[in-house]
Design a protein around this motif. Sequence first.
Motif, short mmCIF file in Angstrom:
data_model
loop_
_atom_site.label_atom_id
_atom_site.label_comp_id
_atom_site.label_asym_id
_atom_site.label_seq_id
_atom_site.Cartn_x
_atom_site.Cartn_y
_atom_site.Cartn_z
N LYS A 8 0.85 -1.18 0.00
CA LYS A 8 0.00 0.00 0.00
C LYS A 8 0.89 1.24 0.00
O LYS A 8 1.99 1.24 0.55
N ASP A 85 -2.58 5.48 -1.58
CA ASP A 85 -3.70 4.75 -1.01
C ASP A 85 -4.09 5.25 0.37
O ASP A 85 -5.24 5.13 0.79
N MET A 133 -7.44 8.56 -4.86
CA MET A 133 -8.08 7.45 -4.16
C MET A 133 -9.40 7.07 -4.82
O MET A 133 -9.71 5.89 -4.98
N ASN A 136 -8.91 5.11 -7.85
CA ASN A 136 -8.47 3.76 -7.54
C ASN A 136 -9.57 2.93 -6.88
O ASN A 136 -9.45 1.71 -6.75
N TRP A 138 -10.38 2.98 -3.78
CA TRP A 138 -10.02 2.57 -2.41
C TRP A 138 -9.09 3.62 -1.80
O TRP A 138 -8.24 4.19 -2.48
N GLY A 139 -9.28 3.86 -0.51
CA GLY A 139 -8.36 4.77 0.18
C GLY A 139 -8.67 4.87 1.65
O GLY A 139 -9.75 4.49 2.12
#
Length: 262
Positions: A8, A85, A133, A136, A138-139
């Motif tokens: 990550k 992330d 994020m 992506n 996700w975060g």
Amino acid sequence: MDLQLSDKRALVLGGTKGIGRAVAVALATEGAVVTVAARHDVVDIAAALAAETGGTVHGVAIDSTDDVSVQAGVAEAVGIMGGVDILVNTAAAPWSSAKNTIASQTSDDAMREEFESKVLGYLRSARAVAPHMVANGWGRIINVSGLGARRSGSVAQTFRNISVSAITKNLADDLGPQGVNVSVVHPGATRTAPVAARIDALVDGGMSLADAERRIAGNIIGRVVTPAEFADVVLFLASPRSVAVTGGAVDAGGGSPGVVTY
């Protein structure tokens, strides 16, 4: 428990000393790729942290009171790590009792300073990482605030910490449906250099170490929390394991006697 933090990509603002440094060490030890950010000495400190942890630690210069610096620093960190992330916001001067003033004598400048450095500083960095994020899917954003949010004694201290909680909740509601969890963690007295100096002064004056810790901590466990212990809480919140936790505040100061929060 495997926290699933390996590889990550984490950005830790204020990651060169104190609580921020402990968080950076913990993340790197768990296998995350870490970038520490501060105003000065970031490259040398990042190298030292990499040597200490055996992990991958980079450094970028960011002044969180300057939005241009934040945007440029986050872009640099994203370029180095290939994305971001996790954001941990710790870049604010620790509160000192020497700053306390009675409410009716609190100056405009004192309030503006806290709003500019901690409140807006945290919002600027969250604003800069959020698009990455969201893209992506996700975060994790973890804002380190303070138990002054739950105490009177200084308008500026209470204001800055409550404001961070307000930012946290609003960001959580905004970004949560897109896979980004946002939490705030409140430290109490933590064994950073200033707190250690206060404990040492009491011991030098004849108090036992245990009594000195108990007096400074003022918490349920009767001692000061270490930065590493605080970082363990942040680690969980930064991990995929924390999916059920967002928008709320975590007391990581050893417990507040006589206080009920809900």
